[in-house]
Design a protein around this motif. Sequence first.
Motif, PDB file in Angstrom:
ATOM      1  N   ILE A  45      -7.155  -2.497   3.869  1.00  0.00           N
ATOM      2  CA  ILE A  45      -7.608  -2.013   2.556  1.00  0.00           C
ATOM      3  C   ILE A  45      -6.459  -1.309   1.830  1.00  0.00           C
ATOM      4  O   ILE A  45      -6.284  -1.462   0.613  1.00  0.00           O
ATOM      5  N   ILE A  46      -5.659  -0.539   2.582  1.00  0.00           N
ATOM      6  CA  ILE A  46      -4.492   0.124   1.984  1.00  0.00           C
ATOM      7  C   ILE A  46      -3.506  -0.915   1.441  1.00  0.00           C
ATOM      8  O   ILE A  46      -2.915  -0.736   0.373  1.00  0.00           O
ATOM      9  N   HIS A  47      -3.338  -2.011   2.162  1.00  0.00           N
ATOM     10  CA  HIS A  47      -2.490  -3.104   1.657  1.00  0.00           C
ATOM     11  C   HIS A  47      -2.995  -3.600   0.302  1.00  0.00           C
ATOM     12  O   HIS A  47      -2.210  -3.860  -0.618  1.00  0.00           O
ATOM     13  N   MET A  48      -4.314  -3.740   0.199  1.00  0.00           N
ATOM     14  CA  MET A  48      -4.889  -4.211  -1.062  1.00  0.00           C
ATOM     15  C   MET A  48      -4.683  -3.183  -2.183  1.00  0.00           C
ATOM     16  O   MET A  48      -4.463  -3.553  -3.348  1.00  0.00           O
ATOM     17  N   LEU A  49      -4.731  -1.910  -1.831  1.00  0.00           N
ATOM     18  CA  LEU A  49      -4.482  -0.862  -2.833  1.00  0.00           C
ATOM     19  C   LEU A  49      -3.025  -0.895  -3.303  1.00  0.00           C
ATOM     20  O   LEU A  49      -2.733  -0.642  -4.482  1.00  0.00           O
ATOM     21  N   ILE A  50      -2.111  -1.219  -2.392  1.00  0.00           N
ATOM     22  CA  ILE A  50      -0.698  -1.352  -2.773  1.00  0.00           C
ATOM     23  C   ILE A  50      -0.545  -2.482  -3.784  1.00  0.00           C
ATOM     24  O   ILE A  50       0.167  -2.344  -4.801  1.00  0.00           O
ATOM     25  N   LEU A  51      -1.208  -3.596  -3.529  1.00  0.00           N
ATOM     26  CA  LEU A  51      -1.162  -4.716  -4.478  1.00  0.00           C
ATOM     27  C   LEU A  51      -1.692  -4.287  -5.840  1.00  0.00           C
ATOM     28  O   LEU A  51      -1.100  -4.606  -6.873  1.00  0.00           O
TER      29      LEU A  51
END
Length: 463
Positions: free
Chosen positions: A276-282
Motif C-alpha cells: 500500500i505504501i508503494h501505491m502511495l509513492i506512485l
Amino acid sequence: MTVVSIILVLLLFVAVLFGLWKMQAKHVKFSTRVFTGLGAGVVFGGLLQLIFGADGAVTTEAISWINIVGQGYVRFLQMLIMPLIFVSIIGAFTKIETNKNLGKISTSVLTTLLATTAVSALIGMGSVMLFNLDGAEFVQGTAETERIEQITETSAQVADLSIPEQIVNFIPNNFFADLADSRDTSTIAVVIFSAFVGIAYMGISRKDPENASFFKKIMDSLYTIVMRIVTLVLRLSPYGIFALMTKMLATSDFNALVNLGVFVIASYAAIIVMFIIHMLILTGFKVSPIAYLKKALPVLSFAFTSRSSAGALPLNIETQTKALGVDSASANFSGSFGLSIGQNGCAGIYPAMLATIVAPTVGIDIFSPAYILTLMAVVTISSFGVAGVGGGATFAALIVLGAMDLPIAIVGLLISVEPIIDMARTMLNVNDSMIAGVVSSRVIKTLDEDVLNNDEAIVTSEY
C-alpha cells in the motif's frame, strides 16, 4: 504395490505436464498457464499427502523424480542471474544520453530502493508488535533441528564480520570468481563491476566514439542473446512451478504450518501494508495506482508463483518500458539493482521481524528508539547483496541477527513456512524495483504518459 503407485503418480504428473504443453501449443496466455500450473500443483501435492502421507514411501520416491523438473527449473533461473545483471546494467549505461541523467537516475533509483527498505523494516517491527510475537517461541522438530545446524554453519561466514567489513566485502577483488557466484556477496560485486564498465564506456564515448560504438554493438548483441536464453527458460515456468508446488504441498508439515500460522499472517500483513505504501509513492509522483496495477499484474503474478526476482527481470524491464512508459535506462537500472539492493520483502521485512521476535529473549527493549533506529540502519545496509533467487532472505536475516548479536536459531525454525511467505516477499521485491523505475523516469521527466495511460499497452509475453 508401492512401485505401481509410484508409477501411477509419475504418469499423472507427466499427464499434467503434457496438458500444460498443449496449452502452450494453443497459445494460451503465459499468466494463465502459470496459474494453472500453480493450481494443479496445489491440488496434486495435496492429494499425494492426503493419500500417501508426507513421509510415505510413495510420496518420497515420487517427489525425488518430480524434483528433477522443479529443481531443474530453479537451477536454470540461478544460471541466469549473473549474465542478466551484467548485460542489463551495462546496457542501461549505453542507453543513457547524458551524464546528467546518469546521476539523477542512479540517485533516484538507489534512494527509492534503500528508503523503502528502511520503511519496510519499520513495518516488519510493527507487525511483530501488533501480533504480540515479540519473544515468541516456535516448535522445533526434526526438520527444524537439521535446518538450525545448517544455519549455524552458514552463519560462520558472516559472524566475525562487522558492518564496515561487510561493506568492504561487497567490493569485488576477482570479477570472474564473482561471476561464478563463489561468494554470498557475489551478486552485488557483479553489480559494482558492471557499473564500473558502464562508467568507463561513457568516458570512452566522449573521447573515442568509434570504439564506444563498437562496444555498444557488442553489448546490444549480448543483451539480445541473453534475453533469448531467458525466454527459453521462462517458457518452462508453468512446468517448474507445477513441480515445485507439488513438492511443497506433498511434503509440508501442516501441523507446523498451524503452529506458525500467526507468523505467516503477520508477515502477509506487513507485506500488504508495504505494498500500500508503494501505491502511495506512485500517487505522490502523480501515477495512478489502478493504471499501474493493471499493467504490472503479469510480472507480479509471475514473481509470486516463481519466487524469483531474477527470473522476473526480463518481464520487469519489458513491463516498465512497454507498458508503464519508463525510459529504458531507468528500467534497466531499477530492475538490475533491485535484484541485489533494497529488497523490501526478503531484506527488509523478514530480517526485521526475526530480530524483533528474538530481541526480548536476550533482554532488549524492542520499543526503545535506539533499538528501532539501529535495526532500521542495519537492515538497510545489510540489504546490499541479497541474491534474486531463493536463499537471499536467509542470508539477509543471518547478517542482521549477527550484527545485532541476536540468536540465529529462529531462522531454522521457520523452514516449514518459508515457501508460503517467500511468494509474497518476492512479489514485493519486484514491485519495489518497478516503483523505483517509475520514480526515476518521473524525476528525469521521461515518463511516457501516453504509454502509461494506454489500456492496450500491456505486455503480451511470448513465453
